[in-house]
Design an enzyme around this catalytic site. Structure first.
Site, short mmCIF file in Angstrom:
data_model
loop_
_atom_site.label_atom_id
_atom_site.label_comp_id
_atom_site.label_asym_id
_atom_site.label_seq_id
_atom_site.Cartn_x
_atom_site.Cartn_y
_atom_site.Cartn_z
N ASP A 69 -0.35 11.73 -21.46
CA ASP A 69 -0.31 10.42 -20.80
C ASP A 69 -1.39 9.49 -21.37
O ASP A 69 -1.12 8.69 -22.24
CB ASP A 69 -0.50 10.58 -19.29
CG ASP A 69 0.68 11.28 -18.63
OD1 ASP A 69 1.81 10.90 -18.95
OD2 ASP A 69 0.46 12.20 -17.83
N ARG A 70 -2.60 9.65 -20.88
CA ARG A 70 -3.68 8.79 -21.35
C ARG A 70 -3.92 8.95 -22.84
O ARG A 70 -4.23 7.99 -23.54
CB ARG A 70 -4.97 9.11 -20.57
CG ARG A 70 -4.91 8.61 -19.17
CD ARG A 70 -6.01 9.21 -18.33
NE ARG A 70 -5.65 10.52 -17.80
CZ ARG A 70 -6.29 11.15 -16.81
NH1 ARG A 70 -7.35 10.59 -16.27
NH2 ARG A 70 -5.89 12.32 -16.37
N ARG A 84 6.22 12.72 -20.85
CA ARG A 84 7.34 13.21 -20.05
C ARG A 84 8.09 12.05 -19.38
O ARG A 84 7.94 11.81 -18.18
CB ARG A 84 6.82 14.21 -19.03
CG ARG A 84 6.04 15.34 -19.77
CD ARG A 84 5.84 16.53 -18.91
NE ARG A 84 4.96 16.27 -17.79
CZ ARG A 84 4.77 17.12 -16.80
NH1 ARG A 84 5.43 18.26 -16.79
NH2 ARG A 84 3.95 16.83 -15.82
N CYS A 129 -6.94 14.17 -22.82
CA CYS A 129 -7.19 13.95 -21.40
C CYS A 129 -7.03 15.32 -20.77
O CYS A 129 -7.73 16.24 -21.17
CB CYS A 129 -6.24 12.91 -20.83
SG CYS A 129 -4.52 13.08 -21.35
N SER A 130 -6.13 15.50 -19.83
CA SER A 130 -5.92 16.85 -19.30
C SER A 130 -4.86 17.56 -20.14
O SER A 130 -5.15 18.51 -20.85
CB SER A 130 -5.50 16.78 -17.84
OG SER A 130 -6.54 16.21 -17.08
N ASP A 131 -3.64 17.04 -20.07
CA ASP A 131 -2.56 17.67 -20.83
C ASP A 131 -2.33 16.99 -22.18
O ASP A 131 -1.64 17.53 -23.04
CB ASP A 131 -1.27 17.66 -20.02
CG ASP A 131 -1.36 18.58 -18.82
OD1 ASP A 131 -1.87 19.71 -19.00
OD2 ASP A 131 -0.95 18.19 -17.72
N GLY A 132 -2.88 15.80 -22.30
CA GLY A 132 -2.74 15.12 -23.58
C GLY A 132 -1.39 14.49 -23.80
O GLY A 132 -0.94 14.34 -24.93
N ASN A 191 -6.20 8.77 -13.40
CA ASN A 191 -5.02 9.60 -13.58
C ASN A 191 -3.73 8.90 -13.13
O ASN A 191 -3.76 7.78 -12.62
CB ASN A 191 -5.18 10.95 -12.88
CG ASN A 191 -5.31 10.80 -11.37
OD1 ASN A 191 -4.83 9.83 -10.80
ND2 ASN A 191 -5.97 11.76 -10.73
#
Lengths: 605, 646
Positions: free
Chosen positions: B425-426, B462, B420-423, B358
């Protein structure tokens, strides 16, 4: 031939040493000189040739379900993992290779069999192609301070030196012979490189037999003579390439290093390059890291660091940089030695010469340098490369390190060298393969005794003939006059994939700039030819049209076109649009179903 | 070993050419200036460079500041070349810059609303340090007053360097120290000031905001088609406020259902198409994690939706879901209502975890990397120190993940869903890298701009939070070098395929430099919605306007258009290396020895020249033979026989 028990084995598998790719199946042939694997599982005929003398180790592993594994690793870092179905066949091949890869005497080496269909004149001319004496002329010798002597013509002064030696004019015969008695194996201080611009010289020798307190007036005179040969400088450097500890240990054995108090105006310096044994072990560790199948980041980087290999390369480079700086900037002469002055000294002197003199950055110049600093000054190629069965403790990758330093330099100066990586690899290969006579023997005298010049051929004309392959398309002569001052930060020294993974196709980068540029160079030649053809065609038409007095004739400048355009194309260039298509085919870019894609999968599991 | 003299002149050369390039707006980047300087000089003739010669490198696009003369009283030499609307805020003499490579330098420090400018005139040539304030992450006062009554300030920068200054304590305590002024303008957001990008009004020939047009890009991919449509459901960012207004979804899922799917995906980030294979129709789709929670909640709509994505590709009866996270982290997310797709609920789908860590792990890794490379490199343990940062390990995992995605799509002809989590970043790293491997268009300069605009900017990476533009809160846990890692990965691929990319290293460095500089509006805000609201296209200049006005600078001379090729880079350790040209560029000992880039250009120019000549001649030959055949057909037929080659 009597060693070949089984000349041909069928259904042999050749495994990829890094991936679980399907093995290639083929036939293994054992000839008098080579081990040949001919792949039968693919449509195109693919052959792998391994010269017996290049084989460093042959290892037969315990029988597995697939068959009997046979691991071969060569001195040029070619590694092959075969699996032979019958254990008996494997046993035979193994036994034969063990014998064939370790010739008992020099005469069994490939060079004595190899015949490129040249007559005696060609052979003689070939051996004369590179002449280290000429290089001293090029440096401006003899001059007011230096001369070439033949005091060693019968190898009485020093049995491992060349017969002709550069020494200061002011050094008398007595001084020279006296100094020889005080130097290990009689390897007196002799000229390695003379820097015309500064009058400073690089000289090389072996360690003094100073022990704990011994002195030698002649040796002190000898150093003074070298120092005085550079009248503008008030001092000279004496560089001992060994770590201080090693040099001190040598004192106990009656050898050692110069005492600054005994020699006038010398500046003594250790540069700390490790000995041949450390280097041999370090390479072994490097190859172990190299053999890791899919190392983690941490395995790889710590393995690389713990091998010490790159640190040793850096140490050699640092020493070379020190020498070059002393000569070019301090304008002081330097005397270099290690213990015997044939390993580290050769590395450091030749590297400094390359840094100082652009001539050695040319294809021919490198030949001259190797001939001068390595072959004629008695680097013990036979022993260091392990050409014949002998003491394994004498084997050490000293020359490999020099070549690797050179590669690192080329990485930093992509336009500074006339030659490319292939040239280095080819030379390295020939040093170990013994196809030619140049790298057989430990010194000049041995070579003469073996009559190598009558019985084998020289590699230099052969390399020269193929020089177009070894050209660096980026080379720029205008950069030539510069003294190179490479950065020696540790991150500038990288693992040399091109050397250690040269034969592992999947490990090579997919697109090589060098290949790309060489293709362009080739296209340039074709383009020039095409242009000449077109110009002739035009000229013919013009001639005809002119005869007819046609008003639509060519404009007058057309005639002047040809010489102008030729000069335009004198440098590398690529013609024609369709050239791109050809390149595309040559550069492997297409999706490959091979090793590369397996890698991440392997990691995930 | 290095003589101080050479470092010295080098330092000033870098900065002097940087000063020159102030005009060209690339004030933080040295690589180009280095290159152009080298182009003109031989590698070792560095001391002969001086400030006056360096101006020759500044491109034509300069905004000559008119205001500057009025504001400044002193000699022109100590002032920076100001940009339009750039105003000098303060100037202090006798400031000491403690350079880690040269040592202490005494000179004049100028602070504007855009930059910090330090100039030391004692040296020949003058030493110049010029950096945009956007690069500054933190300003700290180090220790108390020293014996000489000096105060020391440390500037921690976002671009892998730290700067240290010292200057006299102000006797007049009412007057603000220049560093207080600096802090005010380095962190405009925290101080209620506008970011400089909103002031800067340079006019470029091209409007960079027009580079990316979502509809045009989808059209290029062949969308809409029989299986995929562009929906307007998010036109007002009501379904998902971090997504773009144009979304591509399966044809047979009506907008109403999309809204129900959105309810089941974190932040409403539903699976939407990023890329479609022109032949196999296999797709790359992206989303956020499903809101499964501890109880294993299911959503019929979401399941149907993923089935529709799979059905849109007739070539394969399988769907791969790539969860970028390590499985442990994915499982831990269930506690917070998130999670991952269970294979029971999603028939025919295979879930793969890609083990990428992360943002916090990445931030820490970069921090360690900075420690290892700046200012000096420890000679003895370079490799193990590098290893301890794990930076390359992370790069490797990201590349390996993208490679698996590209491979599934290309070789497996199977559609993939990435989250990923929020989609943001990764997921952005993975989809954009996979697309870069799959589609040659993104390997062109303009194509890459489209890729960034699409996968990063429009899909809500972001930037504002991850970089912390103008914000003094340097410990903000939302900051992370996610985008830097992506660019690093791109660089790694360009190393392996030196002829497959139209852009060069300098292009990548420039993008990073201006991500921090806050000169352009491109990387402002966190989402498309915010950008529209802030009217960025109207109020700021796009980085692409600047880049596209001097493409020559950013072009890779070796580029051959391999648009139809898929690149599969090798992600083994042996082929990944630290990007020295970025992370260690401040160290004068890492200066490239030779301008190889320039040499490529020369060679290729010669090639082009030859090519042109051959073409000319060919045309001549054709014309000539054409005209002679014409003549052959014409009344003057009698001539023809003579024409045969004699």
């Amino acid at each position: 031939m009597e060693h070949i028990l089984t000349p041909k084995v069928e259904e042999v598998k050749l495994l990829d040493r890094y991936t679980a790719k399907k093995p290639a199946i083929g036939t293994l042939y054992l000839t008098a000189t080579h081990l040949i694997f001919v792949e039968t599982s693919c449509n195109t005929r693919k052959e792998t040739w391994m010269l017996h003398h290049l084989i460093a180790t042959v290892e037969k592993l315990p029988l597995t379900a697939m068959g009997c594994p046979l691991h071969i690793s060569c001195k040029n870092f070619h590694v092959a993992h075969f699996v032979i179905s019958s254990e008996r066949d494997c046993q035979n091949v193994h036994q034969s290779l063990v014998r064939l890869s370790q010739p008992g005497k020099v005469e069994e080496l490939y060079a004595f069999l190899y015949n490129p269909k040249q007559d005696e004149d060609e052979r003689r001319n070939g051996w004369g192609f590179i002449d280290s004496a000429m290089d001293f002329k090029r440096m401006g010798l003899p001059n007011d301070f230096w001369e070439m002597t033949n005091l060693n013509k019968n190898y009485e002064l020093c049995s491992t030196y060349h017969s002709e030696l550069g020494i200061p004019k002011t050094a008398s015969k007595g001084t020279v012979f006296g100094s020889a008695k005080f130097r290990s194996r009689g390897r007196i201080p002799t000229l390695s490189y003379y820097h015309k611009e500064s009058n400073a010289a690089i000289c090389r020798c072996s360690q003094p037999l100073s022990g704990l307190s011994a002195r030698c007036v002649e040796d002190e005179e000898m150093l003074q003579a070298i120092s005085r040969a550079n009248p503008k400088s008030t001092f000279m450097y004496v560089v001992d390439t060994r770590p201080k500890l090693n040099a001190m240990a040598n004192r106990a054995a009656g050898k050692g290093y110069e005492n600054e108090d005994n020699y006038s105006n010398i500046c003594f310096q250790f540069v700390g390059i490790e000995n041949i044994h450390v280097m041999r072990n370090s390479l072994q560790k490097l190859l172990e890291v190299c053999a890791l199948k899919s190392p983690t980041m941490s395995d790889y980087l710590t393995g690389l660091e713990n091998s010490g290999w790159l640190r040793h390369i850096k140490a050699v480079m640092d020493a070379g940089v020190f020498l070059a700086k002393a000569v070019a900037e301090d304008k002081a002469s330097v005397l270099v030695h290690c213990s015997d002055g044939w390993d580290r000294t050769a590395q450091v002197c030749s590297l400094a010469s390359i840094l100082l003199d652009p001539f050695y950055r040319t294809i021919k110049g490198l030949m001259v340098l190797i001939e001068k600093e390595w072959i004629s000054m008695g680097h013990k190629f036979t022993q260091r490369c392990g050409h014949v069965d002998g003491d394994p403790k004498e084997v050490s990758p000293v020359f490999t390190q020099f070549i690797e330093c050179l590669w690192n330099l080329m990485e930093q100066y992509p336009c500074g060298f006339e030659y490319n990586e292939k040239y280095l690899l080819e030379i390295h290969n020939h040093v170990y393969s013994c196809q030619f006579g140049n790298f057989i023997g430990n010194c000049q005298r041995e070579r003469e005794e073996m009559r190598l010049y009558e019985r084998t051929f020289s590699v230099w004309p052969f390399l020269w003939e193929n020089r177009h392959q070894y050209r660096n398309p980026l080379h720029k002569c205008s950069l030539g006059r510069e003294v190179l001052r490479p950065s020696t930060l540790p991150l500038n020294f990288k693992f040399w994939c091109g050397m250690y993974n040269h034969f592992d196709k999947g490990m090579q980068p997919k697109q090589s700039i060098l290949e790309h540029l060489l293709t362009i160079t080739q296209k340039k030649a074709e383009g020039e030819k095409k242009m000449t053809d077109l110009q002739i065609q035009l000229a013919v038409m013009d001639g005809v049209l002119a005869d007819q007095g046609s008003p639509t004739g060519t404009p007058p400048e057309q005639t002047s076109l040809s010489p102008v355009s030729v000069s335009h194309t004198a440098e590398n260039a690529k013609p024609l649009m369709n050239g791109a298509a050809v390149e595309e085919a040559e550069i492997e870019l297409v999706p490959t179903a091979g090793s590369e894609k397996m890698e991440p999968v392997a990691i995930e599991n | 070993m290095e003589k101080s003299g050479s470092i010295d002149s080098l330092g000033s050369k870098q900065s002097s050419s940087r000063q020159a390039s102030v005009d060209s707006l690339s004030s933080t980047s040295t690589s180009r200036s280095d290159r152009s300087t080298h182009a003109a000089k031989t590698p070792y003739a560095m001391s002969s460079d001086n400030v006056s010669t360096s101006t020759e490198f500044s491109p034509e696009l300069r905004g000559r500041p008119k205001a500057a003369a009025k504001v400044l009283r002193d000699s022109n030499k100590e002032e920076p070349q100001l940009l339009p609307k750039e105003i000098v805020q303060d100037m202090a003499k006798d400031v000491t810059y403690i350079c880690p490579y040269i040592g202490a330098l005494r000179g004049t420090l100028t602070v504007t609303n855009y930059r910090l400018f330090f100039r030391c005139m004692d040296r020949e040539p003058a030493f110049v340090l010029d950096l945009p304030l956007g690069v500054v992450s933190r300003v700290e006062k180090i220790g108390g007053a020293s014996s000489r009554g000096e105060v020391s300030y440390g500037l921690v920068c976002k671009d892998i360097r730290n700067l240290r200054f010292a200057h006299k304590q102000m006797e007049d305590s009412l007057r603000k120290s220049i560093f207080e002024i600096l802090m005010k303008f380095a962190f405009p957001v925290s101080n209620g000031l506008p970011i400089f990008a909103f002031e800067y009004g340079q006019v470029y020939p091209e409007n960079g905001w027009k580079v990316y047009d979502a509809q045009a890009e989808y059209k290029r991919q062949g969308i809409p088609n029989e299986s995929w449509r562009i929906t307007k459901v998010n036109d007002h960012y009501e379904v998902c406020d971090t997504y773009p207004s144009n979304l591509v979804v399966p044809v047979n899922i009506p907008d109403e259902e999309l809204k129900r799917v959105a309810a089941f995906r974190a932040k409403g980030r539903i699976p939407v198409l990023s890329w479609i294979h022109p032949e196999s129709q296999a797709t790359v789709t992206r989303c956020s994690q499903p809101m499964v929670g501890v109880n294993g909640k299911r959503s019929k709509d979401d399941e149907k939706y993923l089935q529709a994505i799979m059905d849109a590709n007739a070539q394969s009866h399988k769907l791969f879901i790539f969860d970028a996270r390590p499985s442990v982290n994915a499982a831990a997310n269930k506690m917070k209502g998130g999670g991952y797709e269970s294979e029971d609920a999603y028939q025919n789908a295979e879930l793969v975890f890609l083990d990428i860590h992360n943002i916090h792990v990445m931030r820490e890794s970069l921090r360690k990397l900075k420690e290892v490379v700046y200012p000096n490199i420890e000679e003895s343990h370079w490799l193990s120190n590098l290893e301890s940062t794990h930076w390359l390990e992370h790069i490797k995992l990201i590349l390996a993940g993208a490679l698996r995605i590209a491979d599934k799509v290309e070789s497996g002809k199977t559609s993939v869903v990435v989250h990923c989590s929020d989609g943001w970043d990764r997921t952005a790293q993975l989809t954009s890298l996979a697309m870069l491997m799959l589609d040659g268009h993104y390997r062109t300069i303009r194509g890459f701009q489209v890729l960034l605009e699409k996968e990063w900017l429009s899909f809500g990476h972001r930037f504002q939070l991850r970089i912390g533009h103008g914000d003094k809160n340097h410990t903000d846990a939302d900051r992370s070098p996610v985008f830097l890692q992506f660019i690093d990965c791109v660089w790694q691929i360009t190393r392996q395929f030196p002829a497959a990319f139209e852009y060069n290293e300098y292009f990548l460095v420039t993008i990073l430099d201006h991500m921090y500089s806050c000169l352009f509006g491109t990387f402002m805000c966190n989402s498309e919605q915010q950008r529209v609201k802030e009217e960025l296209p109207k109020k700021t200049v796009s980085l692409w306007a600047y880049i596209n006005s001097q493409l020559e600078e950013f072009t890779n001379p070796l580029y051959v258009n391999y648009s139809n090729h898929v690149l599969f880079p090798v992600v083994s350790m042996r082929h990944l290396e630290l990007w020295v040209g970025y992370y260690i560029r401040w160290n004068p000992r890492m200066r490239p020895q030779e301008p190889v880039h320039q040499r490529y250009k020369e060679l290729l120019a010669k090639r082009a020249e030859l090519q042109k000549r051959v073409e000319e001649l060919q045309r001549d030959v054709t014309n000539r033979s054409a005209s002679s055949t014409e003549r052959a057909g014409s009344p003057t037929r009698s001539i023809t026989p003579v024409q045969t080659f004699v």
